[in-house]
Design an enzyme around this catalytic site. Structure first.
Site, short mmCIF file in Angstrom:
data_model
loop_
_atom_site.label_atom_id
_atom_site.label_comp_id
_atom_site.label_asym_id
_atom_site.label_seq_id
_atom_site.Cartn_x
_atom_site.Cartn_y
_atom_site.Cartn_z
N PRO A 1 0.80 -1.20 0.00
CA PRO A 1 0.00 0.00 0.00
C PRO A 1 0.83 1.24 0.00
O PRO A 1 1.73 1.41 0.82
CB PRO A 1 -0.72 -0.08 1.32
CG PRO A 1 0.19 -0.88 2.19
CD PRO A 1 1.24 -1.49 1.35
N GLU A 2 0.50 2.09 -0.88
CA GLU A 2 1.04 3.44 -0.88
C GLU A 2 -0.14 4.37 -0.62
O GLU A 2 -1.24 3.89 -0.34
CB GLU A 2 1.73 3.73 -2.22
CG GLU A 2 2.79 2.69 -2.56
CD GLU A 2 3.54 2.97 -3.86
OE1 GLU A 2 3.66 4.15 -4.22
OE2 GLU A 2 4.01 2.03 -4.48
N ARG B 1 2.51 -11.48 5.33
CA ARG B 1 3.94 -11.40 5.63
C ARG B 1 4.27 -10.93 7.05
O ARG B 1 5.45 -10.84 7.40
CB ARG B 1 4.64 -10.50 4.60
CG ARG B 1 4.84 -11.22 3.28
CD ARG B 1 5.50 -10.33 2.26
NE ARG B 1 6.92 -10.16 2.49
CZ ARG B 1 7.71 -9.45 1.70
NH1 ARG B 1 7.20 -8.84 0.65
NH2 ARG B 1 8.98 -9.34 1.95
#
Length: 267
Positions: A2-3, A111
């Site tokens: 995500p940016e 992750r």
DNA sequence: CGTGGGACCTGAACGC
DNA sequence: TGCGTTCAGGTCCCAC
């Protein structure tokens, strides 16, 4: 994932479902996600509080919970969504918290890079984040892109200089501005700095309209995919022809990040 | 101050 | 089919 555009999309999707909700008990199947908190202390602080407002700062999701702020960072594979079940809707749920309405706010993260924190002040964010790219004027970028011998690509990823730009939108902005990612910040002319500022704002706003980029893990809170990836010019297109001039897109590594550009369109 | 490497983690894709 | 390798949207920390 995500940016800035992805985080903004998550916040916009969750806001109507979360605002004015009262938190119940939280669970953390992977307790490290709330480090340094212990689950019982975390619950003692959050339970019974009302989520007054949810907003974004850089890539952080901030929930004003009337005395505490619940702060979420999705890092690479984090997802935030409402589920009917405390265990969530996928196999990577690391945290969930009951809502008075009956549902659960679930945080899933394959992750395990993402983190959830509970703080009484957001000062720590202001200490490590630069200005919001979409709250600037293009001319403001002339001053931001200055005073550094680093490459402009690496500079764009520095959250302290500018908050919210990540690897994808750095490459896409540089392509649109016609600037090589390997250029030193100090070599950029004023017109180039302003142009890059315009393109950063353009790329980010257009991506928000497209509801973020689903490459692999990112999903909107409703579980559907974003569309921004359909509009990439260079990111992930190494070896493929430039959409403008047909030259093969180059892929190099800068600051240990994959970097994509057109050697003919960018100077 | 800046860079490079590694750490933190798991899953997907790809080569053999 | 299975195994090994490589790569991934982010950030932090340390050595040099």
């Amino acid at each position: 994932m995500p940016e800035l555009p992805e985080v903004e999309t998550v916040v916009r999707g969750l806001a109507p479902l979360l605002e004015n909700q009262v938190f119940g008990l939280a669970q953390a199947p992977w307790v490290k996600v709330i480090e340094p908190w212990e689950l019982d202390e975390f619950n003692a602080s959050l339970k019974g509080r009302t989520l007054l407002r949810i907003f974004r700062r850089g890539k952080y999701i901030c929930c004003d919970c009337d005395g505490f702020y619940l702060v979420v960072h999705l890092r690479m594979t984090g997802r935030l969504y409402i589920s009917a079940k405390p265990e969530g809707d996928d196999k990577w749920v690391r945290f969930s918290v009951a809502l008075a309405s009956g549902g659960f706010l679930a945080f899933s993260d394959a992750r395990k890079f993402g983190r959830i924190n509970l703080v009484t002040s957001l000062d720590f964010l202001e200490e490590k984040l630069g200005p919001e790219p979409l709250e600037l004027k293009p001319e403001d970028y002339a001053d931001i892109f200055q005073g550094s011998e680093r490459t402009i690509k690496v500079f764009l990823l520095d959250q302290k200089k500018l908050a919210g730009v990540g690897n994808i939108y750095a490459d896409e902005s540089l392509f649109r501005a016609g600037i090589l990612p390997t250029r030193k910040v100090s070599s950029l002319k004023r017109t180039e700095r302003v142009c890059l500022g315009e393109k950063v704002m353009e790329v980010l706003s257009q991506s928000i309209v497209h509801e973020g980029a689903t490459i692999s893990w990112y999903r909107k809170p409703d579980g559907t995919q974003g569309e921004s990836q359909k509009h990439f010019s260079v990111y992930g297109r190494g070896g493929q022809p430039c959409l403008i001039c047909g030259t093969d897109i180059t892929r190099i590594v800068l600051g240990q990040r994959g970097t994509h550009y057109c050697g003919k369109c960018q100077h």
